[in-house]
Write a protein that holds these residues in place. Structure first.
Motif, PDB file in Angstrom:
ATOM      1  N   ASP A  12       3.529  17.390 -11.047  1.00  0.00           N
ATOM      2  CA  ASP A  12       3.821  15.906 -10.452  1.00  0.00           C
ATOM      3  C   ASP A  12       2.724  15.176  -9.878  1.00  0.00           C
ATOM      4  N   ALA A  13       1.996  15.673  -9.047  1.00  0.00           N
ATOM      5  CA  ALA A  13       0.939  14.988  -8.380  1.00  0.00           C
ATOM      6  C   ALA A  13      -0.294  14.580  -9.605  1.00  0.00           C
ATOM      7  N   ALA A  14      -0.323  15.408 -10.557  1.00  0.00           N
ATOM      8  CA  ALA A  14      -1.338  15.093 -11.844  1.00  0.00           C
ATOM      9  C   ALA A  14      -0.827  13.563 -12.196  1.00  0.00           C
ATOM     10  N   THR A  15       0.558  13.752 -12.499  1.00  0.00           N
ATOM     11  CA  THR A  15       1.259  12.559 -13.124  1.00  0.00           C
ATOM     12  C   THR A  15       1.083  11.244 -12.192  1.00  0.00           C
ATOM     13  N   MET A  16       1.553  11.605 -11.048  1.00  0.00           N
ATOM     14  CA  MET A  16       1.426  10.336 -10.169  1.00  0.00           C
ATOM     15  C   MET A  16       0.122  10.062  -9.879  1.00  0.00           C
ATOM     16  N   ALA A  17      -0.935  10.676  -9.937  1.00  0.00           N
ATOM     17  CA  ALA A  17      -2.265  10.362  -9.632  1.00  0.00           C
ATOM     18  C   ALA A  17      -2.697   9.247 -10.521  1.00  0.00           C
ATOM     19  N   GLU A  18      -2.093   9.322 -11.633  1.00  0.00           N
ATOM     20  CA  GLU A  18      -2.635   8.149 -12.846  1.00  0.00           C
ATOM     21  C   GLU A  18      -2.273   6.819 -12.301  1.00  0.00           C
ATOM     22  N   THR A  19      -1.495   6.592 -11.225  1.00  0.00           N
ATOM     23  CA  THR A  19      -1.067   5.300 -10.855  1.00  0.00           C
ATOM     24  C   THR A  19      -2.139   4.720 -10.096  1.00  0.00           C
ATOM     25  N   GLY A  20      -3.021   5.654  -9.473  1.00  0.00           N
ATOM     26  CA  GLY A  20      -4.286   5.183  -8.754  1.00  0.00           C
ATOM     27  C   GLY A  20      -4.049   5.087  -7.187  1.00  0.00           C
ATOM     28  N   VAL A  21      -2.715   5.415  -6.734  1.00  0.00           N
ATOM     29  CA  VAL A  21      -2.244   5.533  -5.361  1.00  0.00           C
ATOM     30  C   VAL A  21      -2.681   6.651  -4.786  1.00  0.00           C
ATOM     31  N   ARG A  22      -2.651   6.711  -3.413  1.00  0.00           N
ATOM     32  CA  ARG A  22      -2.985   8.042  -2.732  1.00  0.00           C
ATOM     33  C   ARG A  22      -1.816   9.150  -2.813  1.00  0.00           C
ATOM     34  N   VAL A  23      -2.287  10.155  -3.264  1.00  0.00           N
ATOM     35  CA  VAL A  23      -1.097  11.352  -3.647  1.00  0.00           C
ATOM     36  C   VAL A  23      -1.704  12.610  -3.133  1.00  0.00           C
ATOM     37  N   ILE A  24      -0.670  13.400  -2.593  1.00  0.00           N
ATOM     38  CA  ILE A  24      -0.716  14.764  -2.112  1.00  0.00           C
ATOM     39  C   ILE A  24       0.029  15.516  -2.781  1.00  0.00           C
ATOM     40  N   GLN A  25      -0.140  16.765  -3.299  1.00  0.00           N
ATOM     41  CA  GLN A  25       0.702  17.716  -3.877  1.00  0.00           C
ATOM     42  C   GLN A  25       1.194  18.818  -2.595  1.00  0.00           C
ATOM     43  N   LEU A  26       2.191  18.899  -2.043  1.00  0.00           N
ATOM     44  CA  LEU A  26       2.687  19.765  -1.278  1.00  0.00           C
ATOM     45  C   LEU A  26       3.327  21.140  -1.795  1.00  0.00           C
ATOM     46  N   HIS A  27       2.786  22.330  -1.457  1.00  0.00           N
ATOM     47  CA  HIS A  27       3.519  23.697  -1.987  1.00  0.00           C
ATOM     48  C   HIS A  27       4.260  24.135  -0.802  1.00  0.00           C
ATOM     49  N   ASN A  67       1.130  -1.025   0.024  1.00  0.00           N
ATOM     50  CA  ASN A  67       0.021   0.024  -0.115  1.00  0.00           C
ATOM     51  C   ASN A  67       0.831   1.412   0.171  1.00  0.00           C
ATOM     52  N   ILE A  68       0.846   2.014  -1.308  1.00  0.00           N
ATOM     53  CA  ILE A  68       1.935   3.173  -1.194  1.00  0.00           C
ATOM     54  C   ILE A  68       1.153   4.426  -1.115  1.00  0.00           C
ATOM     55  N   GLY A  69       1.681   5.521  -0.603  1.00  0.00           N
ATOM     56  CA  GLY A  69       1.290   6.954  -0.857  1.00  0.00           C
ATOM     57  C   GLY A  69       2.391   7.716  -1.104  1.00  0.00           C
ATOM     58  N   VAL A  70       2.108   8.597  -1.942  1.00  0.00           N
ATOM     59  CA  VAL A  70       2.989   9.659  -2.507  1.00  0.00           C
ATOM     60  C   VAL A  70       2.861  11.047  -2.240  1.00  0.00           C
ATOM     61  N   MET A  71       3.868  11.677  -1.563  1.00  0.00           N
ATOM     62  CA  MET A  71       3.792  13.246  -1.300  1.00  0.00           C
ATOM     63  C   MET A  71       4.709  13.843  -2.448  1.00  0.00           C
ATOM     64  N   GLU A  72       4.200  14.853  -3.222  1.00  0.00           N
ATOM     65  CA  GLU A  72       5.000  15.535  -4.194  1.00  0.00           C
ATOM     66  C   GLU A  72       5.205  17.055  -3.648  1.00  0.00           C
ATOM     67  N   ALA A  73       6.483  17.142  -3.406  1.00  0.00           N
ATOM     68  CA  ALA A  73       6.800  18.626  -2.758  1.00  0.00           C
ATOM     69  C   ALA A  73       7.193  19.568  -3.909  1.00  0.00           C
TER      70      ALA A  73
END
Lengths: 223, 223
Positions: free
Chosen positions: A75-90, A62-68
């Motif tokens: 980057d978060a838009a690209t990563m969201a294509e994988t279907g895992v939990r993703v958040i974009q950090l500004h 079970n994977i989550g990704v944080m894009e800073a």
């Protein structure tokens, strides 16, 4: 519907980042979540490498990704294509993440039931090296076009990393990059570092990297 | 005998960097010295581009070069081969130069009788963008392997630059880089920026860059 959330990170209020980092690491250990902090120069291929990694491992973990990022949510838009939990950090102009900022991201994303969380740090070889995020392991991506002299110029970054991916090896014929000299320079800074030459685009070398990450995640979560 | 000096830069004691930057700029204007601040990611090709630039212009202009780095003196050693005045600035871990640090460098190198001083800033797209060095103009080098999305992710850097060199265009066939999209993104941030695609290795596009730098130096020093 949005596939990911965008979180504006606030500057830390804590003075001693190392204490906060150790606290966060202990909590993550307790709840069996392996946090990987991934750093590189801008454009070294972090997002491409990590998207492939997530796709390769998401059936087993079970994977989550944080894009800073300073700005943007590409980057978060690209990563969201994988279907895992993703958040974009500004980061609002800030050039790195520390442990408190990482915690804000984890809480914003939701930390429950994740075996592996990947933090894609701000593209920068200087400042992120100075701040412990609380990660279990630090990974760095160096790309062939950047040159084999980077360990000489950014020694701290290379010395704090547990694994180094040397990316874009498909373009080795077009660049003056001495792989042997590069590895020697890195090993001088970090004798125990694991070095894996890869091409994220073509998949070359990626199996060894998936294997490393899967094994380290299992080790962390089982102990 | 050493061909260049290594100077350990001290952290600035001044609170208002913008005031220091304006002061330095006015002094440089007075003594007819054009200061160019060059920024990029690590490995975008700053040193290669600048060495060729110095060789192309050194018969027409008195040039000095300041090489800023966290560590190492590989860039100053390379630049010293041109025969112009060169100094290596060690920032001691600091990720950028501000106006006071730039002044320390200028004084360490010797400022007299120089038409053009080139400052090669620390390789970093984040922090150097936030600190006015006192330069007459800011230049940025973006290299093709880094990707055409960099203006989206590091907007401040692109918006403060007067000229952008898009380097390593010889490898365009091997990378997924949309030149038109990149230029459009940059122009949105900085409508008046001068953009010059180059390949420092082969010399492609470099004449236009030399011409721009020579003209700007003359304009600054004559007025």
């Amino acid at each position: 519907m949005e596939k990911f959330r965008i979180l504006e990170i606030k500057e830390s209020v804590f003075e001693d980042n190392n204490v906060q980092a150790d606290l966060l690491r202990a909590e993550l250990k307790e709840q069996k979540t392996f946090l990987l902090n991934v750093m590189s120069s801008p454009g070294a291929g972090k997002t491409t490498t990590l998207k492939k990694t997530v796709n390769a491992l998401k059936d087993q973990l079970n994977i989550g990704v944080m894009e800073a990022d300073i700005d943007s949510d590409v980057d978060a838009a690209t990563m969201a294509e994988t279907g895992v939990r993703v958040i974009q950090l500004h980061t609002g102009g800030m050039c790195h993440l520390d442990a408190d900022m990482t915690r804000q991201g984890l809480e914003g994303m939701g930390m429950e039931n994740l075996d592996l969380v990947i933090l894609e740090n701000v593209g920068n070889l200087v400042c992120p090296a100075e701040f412990d995020t609380g990660a279990a392991k630090n990974a760095m991506i160096l790309s062939v076009p950047e040159g084999d002299d980077k360990p000489l110029k950014y020694p701290l970054m290379f010395s704090i990393c547990d694994v180094l991916l040397i990316n874009k090896i498909d373009v080795l014929p077009y660049f003056n990059f001495d792989m042997e000299a590069c590895i020697e320079r890195v090993k001088k800074l970090s004798p125990n570092i694991k070095i894996i030459p890869i091409c994220a685009q073509t998949g070359e070398g990626m199996e060894e990297w998936y294997e490393w990450l899967h094994t380290e995640t299992k080790k962390w979560n089982e102990k």
